[in-house]
Design a protein around this motif. Structure first.
Motif, short mmCIF file in Angstrom:
data_model
loop_
_atom_site.label_atom_id
_atom_site.label_comp_id
_atom_site.label_asym_id
_atom_site.label_seq_id
_atom_site.Cartn_x
_atom_site.Cartn_y
_atom_site.Cartn_z
N LEU A 25 99.35 22.31 -33.08
CA LEU A 25 100.22 21.74 -32.04
C LEU A 25 100.52 20.27 -32.29
O LEU A 25 101.66 19.83 -32.12
N TRP B 18 96.63 30.27 -27.59
CA TRP B 18 97.95 29.92 -27.03
C TRP B 18 97.95 30.15 -25.52
O TRP B 18 98.46 29.33 -24.76
N ARG B 19 97.38 31.28 -25.09
CA ARG B 19 97.30 31.55 -23.65
C ARG B 19 96.43 30.51 -22.95
O ARG B 19 96.75 30.06 -21.85
N TRP C 122 95.96 27.43 -23.81
CA TRP C 122 96.61 26.12 -23.82
C TRP C 122 97.99 26.15 -23.15
O TRP C 122 98.71 25.16 -23.18
N ALA C 123 98.39 27.27 -22.59
CA ALA C 123 99.76 27.44 -22.08
C ALA C 123 100.14 26.37 -21.06
O ALA C 123 101.25 25.82 -21.12
N TRP C 124 99.25 26.05 -20.13
CA TRP C 124 99.61 25.05 -19.11
C TRP C 124 99.80 23.66 -19.73
O TRP C 124 100.68 22.90 -19.30
N ILE D 152 100.84 23.11 -22.78
CA ILE D 152 102.11 23.20 -23.51
C ILE D 152 103.27 23.08 -22.53
O ILE D 152 104.26 22.36 -22.79
N ILE D 153 103.17 23.73 -21.38
CA ILE D 153 104.21 23.63 -20.34
C ILE D 153 104.32 22.19 -19.86
O ILE D 153 105.44 21.68 -19.67
N VAL E 297 109.94 24.05 -25.71
CA VAL E 297 108.48 24.04 -25.58
C VAL E 297 108.06 24.62 -24.24
O VAL E 297 107.09 25.38 -24.15
N GLY F 292 105.64 27.82 -23.78
CA GLY F 292 104.43 27.76 -22.94
C GLY F 292 104.44 28.86 -21.89
O GLY F 292 103.42 29.50 -21.64
N GLY G 43 103.34 32.04 -23.23
CA GLY G 43 101.88 32.13 -23.30
C GLY G 43 101.26 32.57 -21.99
O GLY G 43 100.28 33.31 -21.97
#
Length: 183
Positions: free
Chosen positions: A27, A82-83, A85-87, A89-90, A126, A130, A133
């Motif tokens: 990332l 990825w799931r 870290w999704a928040w 990334i969002i 991005v 996110g 994810g």
């Protein structure tokens, strides 16, 4: 280094800390290339200093390499991380969307303005990735829609921003400046 074999094997699925650290490294590298806030600082000077055709290629093709890396490398190879870290990334996507738009409004240089809109547009991509994810455990169809939306935005940004930089070259030929007050 067969990507499909690595995706099928999913070697870090049972090692969440290692998967998270590998994803963090990926990332970080791809966030610089994308560019997202706070790793975007190279982009406006690069566009300002480059000729219009160079800016068109940079915006039209090269910026998408970072988001393409998210879609083709990070998401499929590290789905659990990825799931997780999704928040985050969002959040990076939302900050990039807002920051890019607000800073673009304050620009007097046409090329710098378009450069900051690129930060804004990459933020939308991005943000969608996110969201993919967050959606992936619940619905494959929703995840596919989020990724398709991100890819559509990548193509749209490449065409629109590339055209804007070529238009900037035309304006420069006629006005001798990128200053919007000269237009």
């Amino acid at each position: 280094f067969d990507m499909l074999e690595l995706i099928a094997a999913n070697p870090l699925a049972d090692r969440p800390l290692a998967g998270g650290l590998v994803l963090a490294a990926i990332l970080l590298g791809l966030a610089v290339k994308t560019p997202t806030v706070p790793f975007h600082t190279w982009l406006p000077p690069a566009h300002t200093d480059a000729p219009a055709t160079g800016s068109a290629v940079l915006a039209g093709v090269l910026l998408k390499m970072g988001t393409y890396g998210f879609v083709r490398i990070a998401m499929p190879m590290l789905p659990h991380a990825w799931r997780a870290w999704a928040w985050a990334i969002i959040a990076v996507g939302v900050v990039s969307v807002l920051y890019g738009a607000l800073v673009a409004l304050a620009q007097q240089d046409f090329k710098r303005m378009v450069a900051y809109t690129s930060v804004n547009h990459m933020g939308y991509i991005v943000l969608a990735l996110g969201a993919a994810g967050l959606l992936s455990p619940s619905s494959d169809q929703a995840r596919a829609v989020a990724v398709s939306g991100a890819v559509t935005q990548m193509v749209s940004h490449g065409l629109i921003t590339g055209a804007l930089f070529l238009l900037a070259g035309v304006f420069y030929d006629r006005a001798g400046s990128y200053d919007m007050d000269s237009y």
